[in-house]
Design a protein around this motif. Structure first.
Motif, mmCIF file in Angstrom:
data_model
loop_
_atom_site.group_PDB
_atom_site.id
_atom_site.type_symbol
_atom_site.label_atom_id
_atom_site.label_comp_id
_atom_site.label_asym_id
_atom_site.label_seq_id
_atom_site.Cartn_x
_atom_site.Cartn_y
_atom_site.Cartn_z
ATOM 1 N N MET A 1 6.613 -32.622 3.088
ATOM 2 C CA MET A 1 5.794 -31.981 2.701
ATOM 3 C C MET A 1 7.267 -30.507 1.831
ATOM 4 O O MET A 1 8.094 -30.312 2.661
ATOM 5 N N ILE A 2 7.436 -30.431 0.777
ATOM 6 C CA ILE A 2 8.393 -29.785 -0.020
ATOM 7 C C ILE A 2 7.732 -28.252 0.119
ATOM 8 O O ILE A 2 6.555 -28.238 -0.608
ATOM 9 N N VAL A 3 8.576 -27.725 -0.385
ATOM 10 C CA VAL A 3 8.059 -26.239 -0.752
ATOM 11 C C VAL A 3 8.482 -25.612 -2.202
ATOM 12 O O VAL A 3 9.368 -25.841 -2.459
ATOM 13 N N ILE A 4 8.051 -25.507 -2.885
ATOM 14 C CA ILE A 4 7.969 -25.133 -4.240
ATOM 15 C C ILE A 4 7.240 -23.869 -4.932
ATOM 16 O O ILE A 4 6.299 -23.672 -4.613
ATOM 17 N N GLU A 5 8.270 -22.511 -4.951
ATOM 18 C CA GLU A 5 7.294 -21.238 -5.168
ATOM 19 C C GLU A 5 6.461 -20.721 -4.266
ATOM 20 O O GLU A 5 6.426 -21.257 -2.847
ATOM 21 N N HIS A 6 5.403 -20.994 -4.556
ATOM 22 C CA HIS A 6 4.054 -20.265 -3.753
ATOM 23 C C HIS A 6 3.460 -21.624 -3.429
ATOM 24 O O HIS A 6 1.795 -21.163 -2.731
ATOM 25 N N THR A 7 4.143 -23.023 -3.321
ATOM 26 C CA THR A 7 2.792 -24.155 -2.695
ATOM 27 C C THR A 7 3.826 -24.887 -1.656
ATOM 28 O O THR A 7 5.304 -25.185 -1.843
ATOM 29 N N GLU A 12 3.977 -37.272 -1.059
ATOM 30 C CA GLU A 12 3.109 -38.426 -1.972
ATOM 31 C C GLU A 12 2.928 -38.181 -3.064
ATOM 32 O O GLU A 12 3.085 -39.093 -4.338
ATOM 33 N N VAL A 13 2.751 -36.903 -3.153
ATOM 34 C CA VAL A 13 2.957 -36.012 -4.694
ATOM 35 C C VAL A 13 3.888 -36.205 -6.150
ATOM 36 O O VAL A 13 4.104 -36.794 -6.743
ATOM 37 N N LEU A 14 5.369 -36.521 -5.233
ATOM 38 C CA LEU A 14 6.459 -37.099 -5.928
ATOM 39 C C LEU A 14 6.310 -39.257 -5.411
ATOM 40 O O LEU A 14 7.175 -39.691 -6.612
ATOM 41 N N GLY A 132 -3.939 -21.174 0.605
ATOM 42 C CA GLY A 132 -4.419 -20.138 1.897
ATOM 43 C C GLY A 132 -3.666 -18.939 1.811
ATOM 44 O O GLY A 132 -4.016 -18.585 -0.145
ATOM 45 N N LYS A 133 -3.751 -18.501 2.605
ATOM 46 C CA LYS A 133 -3.270 -16.966 2.198
ATOM 47 C C LYS A 133 -1.307 -16.591 1.471
ATOM 48 O O LYS A 133 -1.764 -16.070 0.751
ATOM 49 N N GLU A 134 -0.669 -17.298 2.324
ATOM 50 C CA GLU A 134 0.225 -17.395 1.315
ATOM 51 C C GLU A 134 0.561 -18.531 1.202
ATOM 52 O O GLU A 134 1.531 -18.536 -0.422
ATOM 53 N N TYR A 135 0.445 -19.553 1.398
ATOM 54 C CA TYR A 135 0.286 -21.223 -0.102
ATOM 55 C C TYR A 135 -0.078 -21.811 -0.255
ATOM 56 O O TYR A 135 -1.128 -21.928 0.140
ATOM 57 N N ASP A 136 -0.783 -22.541 -1.391
ATOM 58 C CA ASP A 136 -1.068 -23.527 -1.917
ATOM 59 C C ASP A 136 -0.658 -24.510 -1.171
ATOM 60 O O ASP A 136 0.783 -25.069 -1.723
ATOM 61 N N MET A 137 -1.859 -25.125 -1.321
ATOM 62 C CA MET A 137 -0.959 -26.879 -0.546
ATOM 63 C C MET A 137 -2.015 -28.018 -1.649
ATOM 64 O O MET A 137 -2.871 -28.201 -2.462
ATOM 65 N N LEU A 138 -1.112 -28.715 -2.298
ATOM 66 C CA LEU A 138 -0.949 -29.358 -3.103
ATOM 67 C C LEU A 138 -1.143 -30.878 -2.636
ATOM 68 O O LEU A 138 0.136 -31.928 -1.943
ATOM 69 N N LEU A 181 9.784 -28.678 -9.525
ATOM 70 C CA LEU A 181 9.147 -29.642 -9.281
ATOM 71 C C LEU A 181 9.690 -31.252 -9.315
ATOM 72 O O LEU A 181 10.416 -31.287 -8.759
ATOM 73 N N ASP A 182 9.958 -31.553 -10.791
ATOM 74 C CA ASP A 182 10.907 -32.218 -11.430
ATOM 75 C C ASP A 182 12.696 -32.452 -11.212
ATOM 76 O O ASP A 182 13.294 -33.553 -10.901
ATOM 77 N N ALA A 183 13.488 -31.603 -10.753
ATOM 78 C CA ALA A 183 14.730 -31.123 -10.582
ATOM 79 C C ALA A 183 14.046 -31.712 -8.678
ATOM 80 O O ALA A 183 15.479 -31.835 -8.159
ATOM 81 N N TYR A 184 13.981 -31.245 -8.179
ATOM 82 C CA TYR A 184 13.097 -31.916 -6.650
ATOM 83 C C TYR A 184 13.351 -33.567 -6.614
ATOM 84 O O TYR A 184 13.695 -33.466 -5.900
ATOM 85 N N TYR A 185 12.319 -34.059 -7.958
ATOM 86 C CA TYR A 185 12.410 -35.248 -7.188
ATOM 87 C C TYR A 185 13.287 -36.117 -7.764
ATOM 88 O O TYR A 185 13.944 -36.862 -7.496
ATOM 89 N N HIS A 186 14.259 -35.835 -8.967
ATOM 90 C CA HIS A 186 15.122 -35.901 -9.636
ATOM 91 C C HIS A 186 16.839 -36.285 -8.350
ATOM 92 O O HIS A 186 17.478 -36.834 -7.999
ATOM 93 N N GLN A 187 16.692 -35.666 -8.062
ATOM 94 C CA GLN A 187 17.786 -35.302 -6.577
ATOM 95 C C GLN A 187 17.617 -35.963 -5.353
ATOM 96 O O GLN A 187 17.980 -36.414 -4.925
ATOM 97 N N TYR A 188 16.057 -36.066 -4.879
ATOM 98 C CA TYR A 188 16.091 -36.305 -3.913
ATOM 99 C C TYR A 188 15.303 -38.344 -4.250
ATOM 100 O O TYR A 188 15.694 -38.937 -3.274
ATOM 101 N N HIS A 189 13.901 -38.123 -4.897
ATOM 102 C CA HIS A 189 13.448 -39.374 -4.623
ATOM 103 C C HIS A 189 14.015 -39.981 -5.833
ATOM 104 O O HIS A 189 13.399 -41.402 -5.942
ATOM 105 N N GLY A 190 14.332 -39.708 -6.842
ATOM 106 C CA GLY A 190 14.835 -40.447 -7.881
ATOM 107 C C GLY A 190 16.643 -41.608 -7.561
ATOM 108 O O GLY A 190 16.085 -42.281 -7.825
ATOM 109 N N LYS A 191 17.134 -40.779 -6.234
ATOM 110 C CA LYS A 191 17.996 -41.491 -6.539
ATOM 111 C C LYS A 191 16.961 -42.930 -4.881
ATOM 112 O O LYS A 191 17.996 -43.942 -4.877
ATOM 113 N N ASN A 192 16.024 -42.046 -4.487
ATOM 114 C CA ASN A 192 15.690 -43.096 -3.880
ATOM 115 C C ASN A 192 14.962 -44.410 -4.678
ATOM 116 O O ASN A 192 14.703 -45.346 -3.906
ATOM 117 N N GLN A 193 14.723 -44.056 -5.149
ATOM 118 C CA GLN A 193 13.869 -45.226 -6.161
ATOM 119 C C GLN A 193 15.063 -45.986 -7.316
ATOM 120 O O GLN A 193 14.627 -47.043 -7.070
#
Length: 195
Positions: A1-7, A12-14, A132-138, A181-193
């Motif tokens: 689970m990652i936090v992006i802004e208020h989500t 799995e989304v990434l 939710g009150k503080e976050y949307d869960m995607l 979201l895209d920057a996070y993917y390329h920083q963390y998941h892109g490397k794994n791929q």
């Protein structure tokens, strides 16, 4: 689970890959559910505004159901939803000449008749949002059997879920959000791929 802004975004989304394959699923997500499509509160007014323009696109069964129960209805579990004909197909859905289930809103939008594409819950599928009150869960929630061809096509084309849903995510949260979201993917998941 990652936090992006208020989500809070499920990994799995990434990590998962997905591209709708309408020729195989025939748009079945528009008729395979417990209710019609979940609606946000502001979408109720939009439906009222565009209804007469969309009405000619509706199938007769859908129009009859809307006349019987209303343009939307309240469900105890899901909140506001579109009506569903006999607990199945969304009242705003219709089958084209190839047997593919299409959305009356989206067809009117594609024809330049309205400026609203469709309910955001439909546009974001297979991402489901729980507010939710503080976050949307995607969360990534494809249908196991129905969406199997989309999972296969996504893997073949190597398209992560969030990239497939770029337009919908920008529509919901904005360009800056998607870029984060895209920057996070390329920083963390892109490397794994790549490795």
């Amino acid at each position: 689970m990652i936090v992006i802004e208020h989500t809070l975004v499920s990994d799995e989304v990434l990590e998962e890959q997905f591209v709708c394959d309408l020729n195989k699923c025939k748009g079945g997500c528009c008729e395979d559910g417990d209710t019609g499509a979940p609606l946000e509160t502001d979408e109720l007014d939009i439906i009222n505004e565009v209804f007469e323009t969309v009405k000619p696109y509706l199938a007769l069964d859908g129009l009859r159901e809307i006349e019987r129960v209303g343009r939307y209805q309240y469900d105890k579990e899901f909140g506001w939803v579109t009506p569903a004909v006999n607990g199945g197909i969304c009242a705003y859905g219709y089958h084209d000449e190839k047997g593919i289930l299409k959305c009356a809103f989206e067809q009117a939008y594609n024809d330049g008749r309205i400026s609203w594409k469709k309910p955001i819950s439909c546009h974001l599928f297979p991402i489901r949002i729980k507010s939710g009150k503080e976050y949307d869960m995607l969360n990534y929630e494809p249908r196991e059997v129905l969406c199997a061809p989309a999972c296969v096509l996504g893997k073949k084309l190597k398209v992560p879920v969030y990239q497939f849903l770029k337009e919908a995510l920008i529509r919901k949260y904005g360009q800056e959000y998607y870029e984060g979201l895209d920057a996070y993917y390329h920083q963390y998941h892109g490397k794994n791929q790549a490795g």
